[in-house]
Design an enzyme around this catalytic site. Structure first.
Site, PDB file in Angstrom:
ATOM      1  N   TYR A 143       0.825  -1.210   0.000  1.00  0.00           N
ATOM      2  CA  TYR A 143       0.000   0.000   0.000  1.00  0.00           C
ATOM      3  C   TYR A 143       0.862   1.265   0.000  1.00  0.00           C
ATOM      4  CZ  TYR A 143      -4.639  -2.040   0.744  1.00  0.00           C
ATOM      5  OH  TYR A 143      -5.820  -2.704   0.593  1.00  0.00           O
ATOM      6  N   ASP A 227      -2.617 -17.936   0.944  1.00  0.00           N
ATOM      7  CA  ASP A 227      -3.625 -18.547   0.062  1.00  0.00           C
ATOM      8  C   ASP A 227      -4.343 -19.691   0.773  1.00  0.00           C
ATOM      9  OD1 ASP A 227      -1.206 -19.958   0.010  1.00  0.00           O
ATOM     10  OD2 ASP A 227      -1.384 -20.556  -2.089  1.00  0.00           O
ATOM     11  N   ASP A 251      -6.277  -7.071   3.974  1.00  0.00           N
ATOM     12  CA  ASP A 251      -7.410  -6.461   3.266  1.00  0.00           C
ATOM     13  C   ASP A 251      -8.315  -7.550   2.698  1.00  0.00           C
ATOM     14  OD1 ASP A 251      -8.921  -4.374   2.024  1.00  0.00           O
ATOM     15  OD2 ASP A 251      -7.928  -4.857   0.134  1.00  0.00           O
ATOM     16  N   ASP A 255     -12.173  -9.146   4.334  1.00  0.00           N
ATOM     17  CA  ASP A 255     -13.454  -9.158   3.605  1.00  0.00           C
ATOM     18  C   ASP A 255     -14.030 -10.571   3.596  1.00  0.00           C
ATOM     19  OD1 ASP A 255     -13.297  -6.449   2.906  1.00  0.00           O
ATOM     20  OD2 ASP A 255     -14.044  -6.828   0.883  1.00  0.00           O
TER      21      ASP A 255
HETATM   22  C1  IPM Z   1     -10.409  -1.404   3.689  1.00  0.00           C
HETATM   23  C2  IPM Z   1     -10.652  -0.807   2.338  1.00  0.00           C
HETATM   24  C3  IPM Z   1      -9.518   0.141   2.011  1.00  0.00           C
HETATM   25  C4  IPM Z   1      -8.255  -0.680   1.888  1.00  0.00           C
HETATM   26  C5  IPM Z   1      -9.718   1.037   0.789  1.00  0.00           C
HETATM   27  C6  IPM Z   1     -11.016   1.821   0.872  1.00  0.00           C
HETATM   28  C7  IPM Z   1      -8.551   1.955   0.578  1.00  0.00           C
HETATM   29  O1  IPM Z   1     -10.828  -1.797   1.391  1.00  0.00           O
HETATM   30  O2  IPM Z   1     -10.286  -0.655   4.669  1.00  0.00           O
HETATM   31  O3  IPM Z   1     -10.342  -2.632   3.779  1.00  0.00           O
HETATM   32  O4  IPM Z   1      -7.960  -1.230   0.807  1.00  0.00           O
HETATM   33  O5  IPM Z   1      -7.531  -0.793   2.866  1.00  0.00           O
HETATM   34 MG    MG Z   2     -10.827  -3.752   2.178  1.00  0.00          MG
END
Ligand code: IPM
Ligand code: MG
Length: 369
Positions: A143, A227, A251, A255
């Site tokens: 990042y 993975d 990240d 999710d």
């Molecule tokens: C998160 C989001 C962010 C990230 C974006 C909005 C920059 O996906 O906080 O997980 O990628 O970190």
């Molecule tokens: Mg994210």
């Protein structure tokens, strides 16, 4: 004299303003009922800031964020800003906050409420009782690594570079956060890396083990390739307690973990910096769902992730663990009573919009307090 908390609200884009508005109502409840004195200045971030000021994060906004006891963040981004130059994109507002406030530790709990175990796309027995914590490194890795650039080659084609980079101290400090939190939970840490293909992964694994052996030998540490971790999360997520991982893997894996709990609309997060000499610790709290432009402005958004993010703020920044637990109990109660927003709707339950869900939570707070 009671302490006055200096909170800073950044609603941002999409459903951000709607859900932060609900946090304001919860703040109001704590002020009225729990002797909670606060100021809550608000400012623009992301696309909203770009529209007003031509930048996703102004210096004036950053100054207020740096001075706050905690930042309560909504969400940034939307399709109308997709074509902006990279540095102007809404997401850069959030990344600047993370970078300038040095919020290196991102805590993303994935907890499956009993009432919601049928709402997950996984079988209820796989997710029932799930309680994991992803500790994501947040200010390093790909990042922030340099160079980060697109150049044009002599033959006219383009070449884009992102840089994955980690130093020993960056890995040490995030490992310590994970081990310390594991001690307060089930005492297990899984460290996810790609040490089979990345030198940053080799260093990651080496340093995590060094910190473990020297300072946290009582914690059970296992290594997992990132993975495989993604696969194990849908195969048997309850094998995990704390997962520590780098910025990009964190990240993605967070999710995935969110979906285990029924909806990404449920999950809060805390982003913490290092404590200074006076014990002050920069902190930002945000729901992990993002701006959800498709439902923005319709009063449909689930406010629970944002409200639970405020619970994390009560616990981690304001030292009010009891108040945090109260809010978490109130959420559990409305879910048990059958109240649902659209994203977690199930047959036979009562469907509510954003503000009606908050009404129910405030009512539950009244009943529990
Ligand atoms: C998160 C989001 C962010 C990230 C974006 C909005 C920059 O996906 O906080 O997980 O990628 O970190
Ligand atoms: Mg994210």
């Amino acid at each position: 004299m009671a302490m006055t908390y200096n909170l800073f609200l950044l609603p941002g884009d999409g459903i951000g303003p709607e859900v932060i508005e609900q946090t304001r109502r919860v703040l109001g409840w704590y002020a009225a009922k729990r002797n909670f004195a606060f100021t809550a200045e608000e400012d623009l971030v992301g696309g909203a800031s770009y529209e007003a000021h031509g930048t996703p994060a102004t210096d004036a906004m950053m100054k207020k964020a740096l001075a706050a006891d905690a930042v309560l963040f909504g969400a940034v981004g939307g399709p109308q800003w997709d074509k902006l130059p990279f540095g102007k994109k809404p997401e850069q507002g959030l990344l600047r906050l993370r970078g300038d406030l040095k919020l290196f530790a991102n805590l993303r709990p994935a907890l499956c409420f009993e009432a919601l175990k049928e709402a997950s796309t996984l079988k209820p027995e796989i997710v029932s009782g799930l309680d994991i914590l992803i500790v994501r490194e947040l200010t390093g890795g790909v990042y922030f690594g340099l160079p980060k650039e697109t150049t044009t080659l002599p033959d006219g084609q383009k070449r884009a570079v992102d840089t994955q980079v980690y130093t020993t101290s960056e890995i040490e400090r995030i490992a310590r956060v994970a081990f310390e939190l594991a001690r307060l939970r089930s005492n297990r840490v899984a460290s996810a890396d790609k040490s089979n293909v990345m030198v940053t992964g080799v260093l990651w694994r080496e340093v995590v083990h060094r910190v473990h052996d020297a300072e946290f030998p009582d914690v059970v540490l296992t290594d997992v390739l990132a993975d495989n971790c993604a696969m194990q999360l849908v195969r048997n997520p309850k094998q995990f307690d704390v997962i520590v991982t780098d910025n990009l893997f964190g990240d993605v894996l967070s999710d995935e973990a969110a979906q285990l709990t029924g909806s990404i609309g449920m999950l809060p997060s805390a982003s913490l910096g290092a404590k200074d000499a006076k014990g002050r610790q920069p902190a930002l709290y945000e729901p992990i769902h993002g701006s959800a432009p498709d439902i923005a402005g319709k009063g449909l958004a689930n406010p629970i992730a944002t409200i639970l993010s405020f619970a994390m703020c009560l616990r981690y920044s304001l030292g009010r663990g009891e108040d945090a637990a109260l809010l978490e109990k109130a959420v559990e109660r409305v879910l048990a009573e059958g109240y649902r927003t659209g994203d977690i709707m199930q047959p036979g339950m009562t469907k509510l919009g954003t503000s009606a869900m908050t009404d129910a939570i405030l009512k539950a707070l009244d009943a529990l307090a």
